[in-house]
Design an enzyme around this catalytic site. Structure first.
Site, PDB file in Angstrom:
ATOM      1  N   ASP B  92       0.871  -1.176   0.000  1.00 60.56           N
ATOM      2  CA  ASP B  92       0.000   0.000   0.000  1.00 60.56           C
ATOM      3  C   ASP B  92       0.909   1.227   0.000  1.00 60.56           C
ATOM      4  O   ASP B  92       2.140   1.121   0.045  1.00 60.56           O
ATOM      5  CB  ASP B  92      -0.966  -0.032   1.177  1.00 60.56           C
ATOM      6  CG  ASP B  92      -0.254   0.058   2.517  1.00 60.56           C
ATOM      7  OD1 ASP B  92       0.961   0.339   2.548  1.00 60.56           O
ATOM      8  OD2 ASP B  92      -0.911  -0.174   3.545  1.00 60.56           O
ATOM      9  N   ASP B 271      -7.432  -7.851   0.714  1.00 58.43           N
ATOM     10  CA  ASP B 271      -6.477  -8.014   1.805  1.00 58.43           C
ATOM     11  C   ASP B 271      -7.204  -7.656   3.078  1.00 58.43           C
ATOM     12  O   ASP B 271      -8.132  -6.835   3.065  1.00 58.43           O
ATOM     13  CB  ASP B 271      -5.275  -7.073   1.639  1.00 58.43           C
ATOM     14  CG  ASP B 271      -5.593  -5.676   2.147  1.00 58.43           C
ATOM     15  OD1 ASP B 271      -5.285  -5.371   3.325  1.00 58.43           O
ATOM     16  OD2 ASP B 271      -6.184  -4.875   1.391  1.00 58.43           O
ATOM     17  N   CYS B 309     -10.736 -29.198   7.533  1.00 66.06           N
ATOM     18  CA  CYS B 309      -9.487 -28.475   7.276  1.00 66.06           C
ATOM     19  C   CYS B 309      -8.284 -29.383   7.494  1.00 66.06           C
ATOM     20  O   CYS B 309      -8.286 -30.223   8.393  1.00 66.06           O
ATOM     21  CB  CYS B 309      -9.416 -27.262   8.216  1.00 66.06           C
ATOM     22  SG  CYS B 309      -7.961 -26.240   7.945  1.00 66.06           S
ATOM     23  N   CYS B 311      -5.076 -28.126   7.935  1.00 69.49           N
ATOM     24  CA  CYS B 311      -3.947 -27.348   8.455  1.00 69.49           C
ATOM     25  C   CYS B 311      -3.418 -28.015   9.725  1.00 69.49           C
ATOM     26  O   CYS B 311      -4.082 -28.877  10.306  1.00 69.49           O
ATOM     27  CB  CYS B 311      -4.377 -25.900   8.736  1.00 69.49           C
ATOM     28  SG  CYS B 311      -5.181 -25.669  10.320  1.00 69.49           S
ATOM     29  N   CYS B 314      -5.720 -28.198  12.831  1.00 69.13           N
ATOM     30  CA  CYS B 314      -6.850 -29.134  12.746  1.00 69.13           C
ATOM     31  C   CYS B 314      -6.401 -30.589  12.657  1.00 69.13           C
ATOM     32  O   CYS B 314      -7.097 -31.482  13.121  1.00 69.13           O
ATOM     33  CB  CYS B 314      -7.716 -28.783  11.537  1.00 69.13           C
ATOM     34  SG  CYS B 314      -8.464 -27.144  11.678  1.00 69.13           S
ATOM     35  N   HIS B 340      -4.478 -21.645  10.735  1.00 72.46           N
ATOM     36  CA  HIS B 340      -5.808 -22.140  10.367  1.00 72.46           C
ATOM     37  C   HIS B 340      -6.624 -21.074   9.635  1.00 72.46           C
ATOM     38  O   HIS B 340      -7.233 -21.359   8.596  1.00 72.46           O
ATOM     39  CB  HIS B 340      -6.582 -22.616  11.593  1.00 72.46           C
ATOM     40  CG  HIS B 340      -8.007 -22.878  11.244  1.00 72.46           C
ATOM     41  ND1 HIS B 340      -8.409 -24.005  10.555  1.00 72.46           N
ATOM     42  CD2 HIS B 340      -9.118 -22.111  11.384  1.00 72.46           C
ATOM     43  CE1 HIS B 340      -9.704 -23.931  10.320  1.00 72.46           C
ATOM     44  NE2 HIS B 340     -10.160 -22.796  10.811  1.00 72.46           N
TER      45      HIS B 340
END
Lengths: 378, 378
Positions: B92, B271, B309, B311, B314, B340
């Site tokens: 930005d 974002d 999930c 990840c 999890c 996660h």
């Protein structure tokens, strides 16, 4: 279920290298155990801890009994499953933390009544309760409950405390043996030698423990602020009285050169918060000695933290980046420096093991000292 | 050096899916960009961010210019090398943070003079300075410097601010074009539509930017507290006036259902700090909706955080463990929940991309809403 067994592979002077076989995997000795206080080695995932080369973790009975509670961890299938660490775990008995962290302690023959440092609720630890908790956690190496007196203290005070710890050691072992066979199989119970820096008391304590009989022998009551020389002298007065065929564990030690000195004196196992705590405080142990990454001289330093290290902090980032992350209070600073410090400690242990197995420990230590790897903050 | 190029692959209603080709790798759209404020996606290693499926990160000019400084990062070889993220980075321009974080701002036609929120030292940002900093960082997608007025505000106030932002956009683009060809090759400059929630101002802003000509068009000045309906109406009044063949980026958005609604209205890039910040605060986005892991009802919950999930949080841990880690203030809680949440966001983007490419977005969104994945805290 396989047994817990210590296999001595080589000796070099007083130093030894070997393997502790357990149903959950082998522990190469001399071994450094990262501290996983509250079911986590702070700022690390368990697979990352394993990647540093750790064969075993230490868990804290005191912290875990207060939060989340031993019964809760037992309902979740035990500490290994709860924190996703499938290899061996050694748990302390809570004795040391009760003395150092909790408030309003009342000690008597039965045990210690104290208040939680988290929420003030009253708790009780005794030899029996400490062993029950360690069983609920599913610990592979369970430590007897002991009293850890502060140093310096008089001979009379240490003698009285040591005698209490020996009576507690006997009760701890009796409680351990009462665990159901299926719980106890492959698990070990270690005694803890007390006696401050008094050689006569250490000898009496070691004899008392051998009389009871343990799977391993710890040296407790050190690393409480005494000079390194006093610690080494105490080891020299204690280790020769411990059984050769059992692992020896120096509790709460220490700095790299404490570990090297203790290995030279026959110690096999260590634990310490130093690499993890230092990592969260911007301190790194490197092949150039300890570095404080907060120091402004690293702000533009494009070099890796330690060119001899292959951990993510050293492979992927510059000292300038680590300085920035530490100064900015970013979590990645704690993650990377902890990872690095644990890698550094495990590389030290690996160097010691190899040097002992090749009967060149003395040369290895001389070179290590000459390289300044033991030195303090730069 | 390859060019920066947007390839539109499929459309479904107003929604689109495609690929932004850059010399540093492809960005699949609709894309969610994790926020790497101070050269780190907080509590994550860069390789872990990539494992969640992120193709691109966002960096903050304001934070990086204050600490460690753009010149310093340039000396270290640029932001990609500094933070070890070799894929695309969008930066930005600092405009938003100057308004929200710094003290004692003085805005005039030239730019903004302000005090650092870190140490109070005086700094200056202008269109030229903002683009110079983004060039020093080595940013792949550089945003024009703009003013972000707080909402609600009068039509006259927003009109005046928008007009200033359009003059700054022209100067930003001119500065970007002055970068040496070797620096600019394959890099993009995006304009930012302003105009608050006023359709006529958004139209005029879009027209002004198209007149200048940009590689992509962002919609700024939203996600500042206005109701979701007002945001969606503003998108409907803005997106149709943006070039079809350029990526469209809704800045600072948002909650999963904000993203879904914006994709339905033709937005390609997003974002937001929500998945990372929430992760550090014990909040998890799951296929059952948002969960607050501090909640005592998770203390004995042996289930994985989200069974859908894969990840590490999890796959390796229970809700009971995550609850314990959050309650204990352990760093691993921030690490796991951030991992996660970023995985959850990237899976959302993947679902959207697939649904658009198979012309079944409407059904996909209906099912997603029915499953309650957009809902709030449980």
């Amino acid at each position: 279920m396989k047994d817990f067994q210590f296999e001595l592979l080589a000796r070099d002077g007083e130093a030894r290298t070997g393997v502790i076989h357990t149903p959950r995997g082998d522990i190469r000795t001399p071994a450094f155990m990262p501290v996983g206080t509250a079911a986590t080695v702070k700022a690390m995932l368990p697979q990352s801890v394993r990647q540093t080369g750790a064969d075993i973790l230490l868990g804290n009975t005191y912290h875990l009994m207060l939060r989340p509670g031993a019964e809760r961890i037992a309902r979740q299938g035990g500490l290994h499953k709860f924190m996703d660490w499938q290899r061996p775990i050694l748990t302390d008995s809570g004795g040391f933390q009760v003395m150092s962290l909790s408030a309003l302690r009342k000690i008597n023959e039965e045990g210690v009544r104290f208040q939680s440092h988290i929420d003030g609720h009253e708790e009780f630890l005794s030899p029996e309760r400490a062993m029950q908790i360690q069983r609920q956690l599913g610990s592979d190496i369970q430590m007897v409950f002991d009293e850890c007196p502060a140093l310096p203290a008089t001979h009379a005070a240490i003698e009285k405390s040591m005698a209490l710890s020996m009576r507690w050691a006997k009760r701890s072992k009796a409680e351990f043996r009462q665990q159901p066979e299926e719980d106890r199989a492959g698990r070990a119970c270690f005694g803890i030698v007390q006696g401050g820096t008094f050689a006569d008391l250490r000898l009496r304590s070691a004899e008392a423990l051998k009389e009871i009989g343990f799977d391993g022998y710890a040296i407790g009551g050190l690393a409480v602020g005494e000079p390194q020389g006093a610690m080494f002298e105490t080891l020299e007065a204690t280790v020769p009285h411990l059984p050769v065929e059992r692992p020896r564990y120096l509790m709460g030690v220490g700095k790299p050169d404490d570990i090297v000195g203790a290995v030279l004196r026959g110690v096999d196992m260590f634990d310490c918060v130093l690499p993890t705590r230092s990592g969260r405080n911007g301190q790194a142990f490197t092949s150039e000695g300890a570095l404080n990454l907060k120091n402004a001289r690293f702000a533009d330093d494009a070099a890796p933290l330690d060119p001899d290290c292959d951990c993510p902090a050293c492979r992927q980032f510059s000292r300038a980046y680590l300085h920035h992350a530490v100064k900015s209070g970013e979590i990645i600073a704690a993650m990377l420096l902890t990872w690095h410090n644990l890698t550094h400690y495990q590389r030290l242990m690996d160097g010691l093991r190899q040097a002992i197995s090749q009967s060149r420990l003395s040369d290895w230590v001389n070179k290590w000292r000459a390289d300044g790897k033991m030195s303090g903050d730069k």
